[in-house]
Design a protein around this motif. Structure first.
Motif, PDB file in Angstrom:
ATOM      1  N   LEU A 242     133.183  61.300 -33.654  1.00  0.00           N
ATOM      2  CA  LEU A 242     133.650  59.945 -33.945  1.00  0.00           C
ATOM      3  C   LEU A 242     134.809  59.550 -33.035  1.00  0.00           C
ATOM      4  N   GLY A 243     135.718  60.494 -32.762  1.00  0.00           N
ATOM      5  CA  GLY A 243     136.863  60.204 -31.908  1.00  0.00           C
ATOM      6  C   GLY A 243     136.443  59.835 -30.493  1.00  0.00           C
ATOM      7  N   MET A 244     135.451  60.514 -29.962  1.00  0.00           N
ATOM      8  CA  MET A 244     134.973  60.191 -28.617  1.00  0.00           C
ATOM      9  C   MET A 244     134.352  58.805 -28.578  1.00  0.00           C
ATOM     10  N   VAL A 245     133.607  58.473 -29.628  1.00  0.00           N
ATOM     11  CA  VAL A 245     132.967  57.159 -29.691  1.00  0.00           C
ATOM     12  C   VAL A 245     134.023  56.059 -29.791  1.00  0.00           C
ATOM     13  N   GLU A 246     135.106  56.316 -30.546  1.00  0.00           N
ATOM     14  CA  GLU A 246     136.135  55.298 -30.758  1.00  0.00           C
ATOM     15  C   GLU A 246     136.864  54.915 -29.475  1.00  0.00           C
ATOM     16  N   VAL A 247     136.890  55.796 -28.487  1.00  0.00           N
ATOM     17  CA  VAL A 247     137.497  55.466 -27.199  1.00  0.00           C
ATOM     18  C   VAL A 247     136.454  54.881 -26.252  1.00  0.00           C
ATOM     19  N   ALA A 248     135.251  55.425 -26.262  1.00  0.00           N
ATOM     20  CA  ALA A 248     134.219  55.002 -25.312  1.00  0.00           C
ATOM     21  C   ALA A 248     133.707  53.594 -25.590  1.00  0.00           C
ATOM     22  N   VAL A 249     133.636  53.204 -26.869  1.00  0.00           N
ATOM     23  CA  VAL A 249     133.102  51.874 -27.195  1.00  0.00           C
ATOM     24  C   VAL A 249     134.017  50.753 -26.675  1.00  0.00           C
ATOM     25  N   PRO A 250     135.352  50.764 -26.946  1.00  0.00           N
ATOM     26  CA  PRO A 250     136.210  49.728 -26.354  1.00  0.00           C
ATOM     27  C   PRO A 250     136.164  49.735 -24.824  1.00  0.00           C
ATOM     28  N   ALA A 251     136.040  50.929 -24.243  1.00  0.00           N
ATOM     29  CA  ALA A 251     135.959  51.001 -22.790  1.00  0.00           C
ATOM     30  C   ALA A 251     134.684  50.343 -22.276  1.00  0.00           C
ATOM     31  N   ALA A 252     133.574  50.554 -23.001  1.00  0.00           N
ATOM     32  CA  ALA A 252     132.305  49.928 -22.620  1.00  0.00           C
ATOM     33  C   ALA A 252     132.402  48.410 -22.729  1.00  0.00           C
ATOM     34  N   ALA A 253     133.079  47.931 -23.778  1.00  0.00           N
ATOM     35  CA  ALA A 253     133.247  46.483 -23.951  1.00  0.00           C
ATOM     36  C   ALA A 253     134.098  45.900 -22.826  1.00  0.00           C
ATOM     37  N   ILE A 308     123.783  56.095 -25.228  1.00  0.00           N
ATOM     38  CA  ILE A 308     123.660  56.152 -23.768  1.00  0.00           C
ATOM     39  C   ILE A 308     122.709  55.067 -23.261  1.00  0.00           C
ATOM     40  N   LEU A 309     121.716  54.716 -24.077  1.00  0.00           N
ATOM     41  CA  LEU A 309     120.600  53.894 -23.608  1.00  0.00           C
ATOM     42  C   LEU A 309     120.912  52.422 -23.374  1.00  0.00           C
ATOM     43  N   PRO A 310     121.663  51.732 -24.259  1.00  0.00           N
ATOM     44  CA  PRO A 310     121.830  50.279 -24.098  1.00  0.00           C
ATOM     45  C   PRO A 310     122.567  49.901 -22.818  1.00  0.00           C
ATOM     46  N   GLU A 311     122.174  48.787 -22.230  1.00  0.00           N
ATOM     47  CA  GLU A 311     122.850  48.250 -21.050  1.00  0.00           C
ATOM     48  C   GLU A 311     123.580  46.953 -21.349  1.00  0.00           C
ATOM     49  N   SER A 312     123.496  46.471 -22.604  1.00  0.00           N
ATOM     50  CA  SER A 312     124.173  45.240 -23.005  1.00  0.00           C
ATOM     51  C   SER A 312     124.928  45.490 -24.296  1.00  0.00           C
ATOM     52  N   LEU A 313     125.867  44.570 -24.626  1.00  0.00           N
ATOM     53  CA  LEU A 313     126.628  44.702 -25.871  1.00  0.00           C
ATOM     54  C   LEU A 313     125.726  44.552 -27.086  1.00  0.00           C
ATOM     55  N   LEU A 314     124.693  43.725 -26.997  1.00  0.00           N
ATOM     56  CA  LEU A 314     123.759  43.582 -28.116  1.00  0.00           C
ATOM     57  C   LEU A 314     123.032  44.891 -28.371  1.00  0.00           C
ATOM     58  N   LEU A 320     124.867  51.350 -32.420  1.00  0.00           N
ATOM     59  CA  LEU A 320     125.973  51.715 -33.308  1.00  0.00           C
ATOM     60  C   LEU A 320     125.579  51.605 -34.772  1.00  0.00           C
ATOM     61  N   LEU A 321     124.778  50.608 -35.107  1.00  0.00           N
ATOM     62  CA  LEU A 321     124.279  50.476 -36.477  1.00  0.00           C
ATOM     63  C   LEU A 321     123.454  51.701 -36.868  1.00  0.00           C
ATOM     64  N   ILE A 322     122.640  52.171 -35.945  1.00  0.00           N
ATOM     65  CA  ILE A 322     121.797  53.335 -36.230  1.00  0.00           C
ATOM     66  C   ILE A 322     122.657  54.596 -36.381  1.00  0.00           C
TER      67      ILE A 322
END
Length: 416
Positions: A242-253, A308-314, A320-322
């Motif tokens: 969860l900690g890795m995701v919490e940093v990577a998601v804002p960075a992706a945005a 890893i798969l998505p290329e867009s925010l949608l 993330l829902l999954i």
């Protein structure tokens, strides 16, 4: 024959019965305020420093330091609360917490270096009032062991996920205010008001010191038993992913030019978690707890790899829902597993070890993710997070027998 503990399926009626228990209303209401910012403080601090220093690397280190402090403080405070009750410890640390947060803000505003920010963040985390473990432990006094108490534990996990929905979203929104430290101040104020209110409730003040702990004199305390160490390993793996995701998601945005939605995207992670968490409590699977913990962590790691798969925010939102569908089931499983794994008289400290393990995992995950995001793209961080979940889930599988309850002897066996 030794069997794994099978968690009772709970119903909506069990939830209502638990929350309407005599003496529960005031602690439930005040603990909501106290726990609302639990997912907000660290993230608000991370975003505040990132905006100030323009570096995810420095922000990740400071946020990791805060989580390390929480890891130490949850066990230390929990051990004290098991001995003297929650009222005095919560009141003392709340006052210290206010002073430390003010000092951290002053150093940030003055452009202080990371070498000063990180130790202060550790101190802030250490003195965050641990109302969560105290609230969870209070149910052992208000309710007898059984399905209704399991419903209360499930409520604790589900409510935490609601806070994980609101906390990151609020932190993400408040960091866009004219002053980036608004989220940190708002979260700290909410936590202190709720913790002081909880400490002064009749139920909390009536909690008596305990002297029957079976781990008295042990340095590890509640962690001395193999079962508790297995629960701690499951919680550590969960926190690391969860900690890795919490940093990577804002960075992706931020890389897509929509930095302001980073916190909101993290909230999406918990939306499906709350819905699935309620349904999962009614039909938990696998039912034996010693199989459930490794299965949930491994599955969580596999689902995180989908990011890893998505290329867009949608697409990232859908992924993330999954992935978020397995967050609350794990939190609930950790809490219920303590019933079999925790030594007698260590209810608050044992849950403190769960928080410690999650936060240590999150600290390691956030620090590693921050460096990976700086060096490579966010997908590498998602891939690493998924791999960590799968590896630690496999390790937990090799320790599954430590979560089996002890054999109950018959009178004839005891005589022999």
């Amino acid at each position: 024959m030794i069997l794994g503990r099978v968690s009772n399926s709970v119903t909506l009626t069990d939830y209502r019965t638990a929350l309407r228990t005599r003496g529960a209303t005031a602690p439930v209401v005040t603990s909501i305020l106290a726990r609302l910012p639990v997912a907000m403080i660290g993230l608000a601090l991370l975003l505040y420093i990132q905006r100030t220093t323009d570096s995810f690397g420095v922000a990740g280190l400071v946020s990791a330091g805060n989580l390390l402090g929480v890891a130490f403080g949850s066990v230390f405070q929990g051990r004290i609360m098991d001995r003297v009750g929650p009222t005095r410890p919560l009141l003392v640390v709340s006052g210290i917490f206010v002073v430390l947060v003010a000092t951290e803000i002053a150093v940030i505003e003055s452009g202080g270096p990371a070498v000063a920010l990180v130790p202060l963040a550790v101190a802030v985390g250490t003195c965050e009032p641990m109302t969560g473990p105290a609230s969870r432990a209070l149910w052992t006094l208000l309710l007898p062991e059984g399905r209704v108490r399991d419903a209360a534990y499930s409520y604790e996990a589900i409510s935490m996920e609601v806070f994980f929905i609101l906390g990151p979203g609020l932190a993400g929104l408040l960091v866009t205010m004219p002053w980036a430290g608004t989220g940190l101040v708002a979260g700290a104020a909410c936590m202190v008001v709720g913790s002081v209110g909880f400490a002064l409730t009749p139920a909390a003040r009536a909690q008596r010191p305990r002297t029957e702990s079976s781990t008295a004199g042990s340095v590890l305390g509640a962690l001395a038993t193999p079962g508790m160490r297995s629960v701690a390993l499951a919680a550590f793996g969960f926190g690391a992913v969860l900690g890795m995701v919490e940093v990577a998601v804002p960075a992706a945005a931020e890389r897509t030019g929509h930095a302001a939605v980073g916190g909101l995207l993290l909230s999406v992670l918990s939306v499906s978690s709350v819905i699935v968490g309620v349904l999962y409590g009614m039909r938990p699977w696998p039912r034996p707890m010693h199989l459930r913990l490794p299965a949930l962590l491994s599955a969580f790691g596999a689902l995180v790899m989908l990011l890893i798969l998505p290329e867009s925010l949608l697409g990232l939102t859908v992924a993330l829902l999954i992935a978020g569908s397995l967050v609350t089931p794990q939190s609930t499983a950790h809490s219920v597993a303590l019933e079999a794994a925790a030594p007698k008289g260590t209810a608050t400290e044992a849950f403190g070890w769960v928080i410690t393990s999650v936060t240590l995992g999150a600290a390691a995950g956030q620090s590693l993710s921050g460096q990976l995001v700086e060096l490579q793209a966010p997908p590498l961080s998602f891939a690493t997070a998924g791999a960590i979940g799968l590896v630690l889930g496999g390790l937990l599988w090799t320790r599954r027998r430590t979560l089996l309850p002890a054999r109950t002897e018959t009178p004839q066996q005891a005589a022999v």
